[in-house]
Design a protein around this motif. Structure first.
Motif, PDB file in Angstrom:
ATOM      1  N   ILE A  83       0.957  -1.182   0.171  1.00 24.22           N
ATOM      2  CA  ILE A  83      -0.082  -0.153   0.059  1.00 24.22           C
ATOM      3  C   ILE A  83       0.898   1.305   0.054  1.00 24.22           C
ATOM      4  CG2 ILE A  83      -1.837   1.281   1.259  1.00 24.22           C
ATOM      5  CD1 ILE A  83      -2.648  -1.461   2.586  1.00 24.22           C
ATOM      6  N   SER A  84       0.851   2.022  -1.125  1.00 22.32           N
ATOM      7  CA  SER A  84       1.889   3.146  -1.307  1.00 22.32           C
ATOM      8  C   SER A  84       1.385   4.061  -0.251  1.00 22.32           C
ATOM      9  CB  SER A  84       1.568   3.940  -2.817  1.00 22.32           C
ATOM     10  OG  SER A  84       1.972   2.596  -3.542  1.00 22.32           O
ATOM     11  N   SER A  85       2.709   4.661   0.092  1.00 22.53           N
ATOM     12  CA  SER A  85       2.486   5.904   0.919  1.00 22.53           C
ATOM     13  C   SER A  85       1.924   7.439   0.312  1.00 22.53           C
ATOM     14  CB  SER A  85       3.476   6.409   2.093  1.00 22.53           C
ATOM     15  OG  SER A  85       4.615   6.705   0.892  1.00 22.53           O
ATOM     16  N   TYR A  86       1.442   8.144   0.744  1.00 25.40           N
ATOM     17  CA  TYR A  86       1.075   9.522   0.247  1.00 25.40           C
ATOM     18  C   TYR A  86       1.570  10.511   1.066  1.00 25.40           C
ATOM     19  CZ  TYR A  86      -3.199   9.866   2.765  1.00 25.40           C
ATOM     20  OH  TYR A  86      -4.322   9.921   3.637  1.00 25.40           O
ATOM     21  N   LYS A  87       2.206  11.757   0.396  1.00 24.25           N
ATOM     22  CA  LYS A  87       2.704  12.789   1.170  1.00 24.25           C
ATOM     23  C   LYS A  87       1.914  13.834   0.985  1.00 24.25           C
ATOM     24  CE  LYS A  87       6.141  13.156  -1.537  1.00 24.25           C
ATOM     25  NZ  LYS A  87       5.773  11.932  -2.837  1.00 24.25           N
ATOM     26  N   VAL A  88       1.659  14.209   2.264  1.00 23.30           N
ATOM     27  CA  VAL A  88       0.917  15.807   2.438  1.00 23.30           C
ATOM     28  C   VAL A  88       1.748  16.700   3.305  1.00 23.30           C
ATOM     29  CG1 VAL A  88      -1.237  14.844   2.273  1.00 23.30           C
ATOM     30  CG2 VAL A  88      -0.209  14.788   4.554  1.00 23.30           C
ATOM     31  N   SER A  89       1.895  17.910   2.803  1.00 23.96           N
ATOM     32  CA  SER A  89       2.945  18.657   3.347  1.00 23.96           C
ATOM     33  C   SER A  89       2.194  19.592   4.503  1.00 23.96           C
ATOM     34  CB  SER A  89       3.560  19.472   2.386  1.00 23.96           C
ATOM     35  OG  SER A  89       4.297  18.677   1.642  1.00 23.96           O
ATOM     36  N   ASP A  90       2.652  19.816   5.717  1.00 33.01           N
ATOM     37  CA  ASP A  90       2.229  20.827   6.655  1.00 33.01           C
ATOM     38  C   ASP A  90       3.097  22.358   6.277  1.00 33.01           C
ATOM     39  OD1 ASP A  90       1.989  22.459   8.858  1.00 33.01           O
ATOM     40  OD2 ASP A  90       1.991  21.080  10.182  1.00 33.01           O
ATOM     41  N   ASN A  91       2.331  23.236   5.703  1.00 39.27           N
ATOM     42  CA  ASN A  91       3.170  24.183   5.360  1.00 39.27           C
ATOM     43  C   ASN A  91       4.006  25.097   6.416  1.00 39.27           C
ATOM     44  OD1 ASN A  91       3.718  25.580   2.897  1.00 39.27           O
ATOM     45  ND2 ASN A  91       2.098  27.262   3.280  1.00 39.27           N
ATOM     46  N   HIS A  92       3.601  24.739   7.700  1.00 41.43           N
ATOM     47  CA  HIS A  92       4.163  25.384   8.706  1.00 41.43           C
ATOM     48  C   HIS A  92       5.592  24.692   8.996  1.00 41.43           C
ATOM     49  CE1 HIS A  92       0.600  27.970   9.634  1.00 41.43           C
ATOM     50  NE2 HIS A  92       0.007  26.931   9.611  1.00 41.43           N
ATOM     51  N   GLN A  93       5.586  23.449   8.637  1.00 42.65           N
ATOM     52  CA  GLN A  93       6.869  22.686   9.152  1.00 42.65           C
ATOM     53  C   GLN A  93       7.852  22.776   7.648  1.00 42.65           C
ATOM     54  OE1 GLN A  93       5.591  19.000  11.004  1.00 42.65           O
ATOM     55  NE2 GLN A  93       4.534  20.119  12.585  1.00 42.65           N
ATOM     56  N   ASN A  94       7.262  22.361   6.705  1.00 44.89           N
ATOM     57  CA  ASN A  94       8.084  22.005   5.378  1.00 44.89           C
ATOM     58  C   ASN A  94       7.751  23.015   4.406  1.00 44.89           C
ATOM     59  OD1 ASN A  94       8.535  19.230   6.450  1.00 44.89           O
ATOM     60  ND2 ASN A  94       6.583  18.620   5.907  1.00 44.89           N
ATOM     61  N   ILE A  95       9.023  23.447   3.706  1.00 45.71           N
ATOM     62  CA  ILE A  95       8.911  24.666   2.801  1.00 45.71           C
ATOM     63  C   ILE A  95       9.908  24.036   1.653  1.00 45.71           C
ATOM     64  CG2 ILE A  95       8.583  26.471   4.313  1.00 45.71           C
ATOM     65  CD1 ILE A  95      11.401  26.832   4.169  1.00 45.71           C
ATOM     66  N   PRO A  96       9.407  24.583   0.599  1.00 47.61           N
ATOM     67  CA  PRO A  96      10.473  24.131  -0.690  1.00 47.61           C
ATOM     68  C   PRO A  96      11.986  24.349  -0.384  1.00 47.61           C
ATOM     69  CG  PRO A  96       8.477  25.412  -1.507  1.00 47.61           C
ATOM     70  CD  PRO A  96       8.461  25.374   0.226  1.00 47.61           C
ATOM     71  N   LYS A  97      12.970  23.559  -1.023  1.00 44.90           N
ATOM     72  CA  LYS A  97      14.262  23.743  -0.896  1.00 44.90           C
ATOM     73  C   LYS A  97      14.480  25.009  -1.350  1.00 44.90           C
ATOM     74  CE  LYS A  97      18.600  21.387  -1.594  1.00 44.90           C
ATOM     75  NZ  LYS A  97      19.216  20.166  -2.009  1.00 44.90           N
ATOM     76  N   PHE A  98      15.378  25.944  -0.944  1.00 40.48           N
ATOM     77  CA  PHE A  98      15.563  27.007  -1.490  1.00 40.48           C
ATOM     78  C   PHE A  98      16.482  26.958  -2.768  1.00 40.48           C
ATOM     79  CE2 PHE A  98      15.626  29.416   2.936  1.00 40.48           C
ATOM     80  CZ  PHE A  98      14.314  29.475   3.001  1.00 40.48           C
ATOM     81  N   ASN A  99      15.996  27.776  -3.897  1.00 40.24           N
ATOM     82  CA  ASN A  99      16.666  28.050  -5.204  1.00 40.24           C
ATOM     83  C   ASN A  99      16.589  26.374  -5.879  1.00 40.24           C
ATOM     84  OD1 ASN A  99      17.037  30.892  -4.632  1.00 40.24           O
ATOM     85  ND2 ASN A  99      19.105  30.252  -3.346  1.00 40.24           N
ATOM     86  N   ALA A 100      16.084  25.635  -5.510  1.00 37.37           N
ATOM     87  CA  ALA A 100      16.281  24.207  -6.173  1.00 37.37           C
ATOM     88  C   ALA A 100      14.643  23.496  -6.169  1.00 37.37           C
ATOM     89  CB  ALA A 100      17.196  23.324  -5.176  1.00 37.37           C
TER      90      ALA A 100
END
Length: 390
Positions: A83-100
């Motif tokens: 059963i595959s995992s699905y990712k959900v992102s908490d915007n308060h904890q995870n942010i895009p990697k800068f410049n990448a």
């Protein structure tokens, strides 16, 4: 006889669960739970179903296992796929990697992405496989995002891609410490003619300002990776597009654009806050080239990409996407293919078996979307000039 019949039903249910897990986005989490529960009910006390759910927004990639208990011992049915995992992102904890990172944004209140958006995100994840691909959606909510993702086959498909991150769009947090927040808090959306487009322009400027990287519209299909770090894309005649651009984080040009966005706000004019704004701001630095030859240009340290890099098919010819093609173009001179959704007032879409350019683009650059969404989810089609008739 009853035991044989029950065994047949149980084997059929096991097969259905196998099919469900083999293509995870083909059925919802609730459907999978119901199938497993039905196995328990039919089998009575002789079966135990083990089904794990992870924590912190992840479904654990563990196998669902059915144990048969009898006087002869225990027999286990192991379902064929994890059963595959699905990712959900908490915007308060995870942010895009800068410049990448490659950044997409959906500014309407929908949490179900369009077919072109699904293809755009998948294609970016494939072309930029070594980068993070973020899809910010205003319609996703922090409390319900796991449920929303599991209920949308398109979102669920994207969540299975290892470098794709799906996140709610927290507008206040995004615009904080930019010139755009006071404007956003003061403006009256009900009086705005092009509010969705205006906010989309604002959000894309803020995203690249805060995180750096590449912004792409949700109707831009990636075909080759952009290597330039600070770039804009030209469109004829001597204008700048806002459908694709990239800059380092906190690049001064974007700050000036956001200030100009507020001080010269004219939301009643379509494109004034987006492509027209970028054109005006760049003209303050240098002359925009005519791009007659297939050659990129430079404005100080900003690369100006030839229109062909993202517009191999210009907007007057957008209907070409929905015409049959004998020889599929290679797009070797392009980084992306803009589908011109804004021009598509007739809501034309992919027709399977039509051999149109758009169908072949989906097959090549977002094959998972084509195989698992287009082929499985589209209603029966009547064909008339490759247009979907419902």
């Amino acid at each position: 006889m009853a035991n044989v019949k029950n065994e047949m039903i149980i084997n059929q249910l096991v097969a259905k669960v196998n099919a469900c897990i083999s293509v995870p986005y083909s059925c919802s989490t609730n459907m999978l739970k119901k199938l497993l529960l039905l196995l328990c009910l039919i089998s009575g006390s002789t079966y135990i179903v083990l089904y794990w759910l992870g924590t912190a927004g992840y479904r654990s990639p563990r196998k669902a296992v059915l144990h048969k208990i009898s006087e002869y011992g225990t027999t286990s049915y192991h379902f064929s796929q994890k059963i595959s995992s699905y990712k959900v992102s908490d915007n308060h904890q995870n942010i895009p990697k800068f410049n990448a990172s490659i950044l997409f944004v959906e500014t309407t209140d929908t949490w179900i992405p369009s077919l072109s958006a699904t293809c755009a995100v998948e294609s970016a994840a494939r072309i930029y496989h070594d980068k993070q691909v973020w899809f910010f959606m205003k319609g996703l909510t922090q409390k319900k995002q796991q449920e929303q993702i599991s209920q949308s086959p398109r979102l669920f498909l994207l969540s299975q891609i290892k470098n794709v991150f799906i996140s709610p769009l927290n507008v206040t947090e995004l615009l904080l410490n930019t010139p755009l927040l006071p404007w956003y808090q003061k403006v009256n959306p009900s009086k705005e003619k092009y509010w969705t487009y205006v906010t989309s322009d604002a959000f894309r400027f803020a995203l690249i300002w805060k995180y750096g990287g590449i912004y792409l519209d949700t109707d831009v299909i990636s075909v080759n990776p952009v290597l330039e770090k600070n770039f804009l894309v030209g469109v004829p005649p001597q204008r700048i597009s806002s459908a694709a651009f990239g800059f380092h984080r906190h690049y001064h040009f974007l700050w000036d654009c956001m200030k100009h966005f507020v001080s010269n706000y004219h939301g009643s004019i379509w494109g004034y806050q987006g492509p027209s704004l970028l054109t005006r701001m760049l003209k303050q630095k240098c002359q925009i080239p005519a791009f007659q030859a297939l050659q990129d240009d430079k404005c100080q340290n900003i690369s100006l990409l030839h229109p062909t890099r993202f517009y191999p098919i210009t907007y007057p010819g957008w209907k070409i996407f929905y015409q049959p093609f004998e020889n599929f173009p290679n797009f070797n001179n392009s980084y992306g293919v803009h589908l011109w959704n804004y021009m598509n007032k007739e809501n034309r879409t992919v027709v399977t078996g039509s051999n149109t350019l758009i169908e072949n683009i989906y097959k090549k650059y977002c094959p998972d979307t084509y195989k698992n969404i287009v082929l499985n989810s589209l209603p029966k089609l009547k064909r008339k000039d490759s247009k979907l008739i419902q």
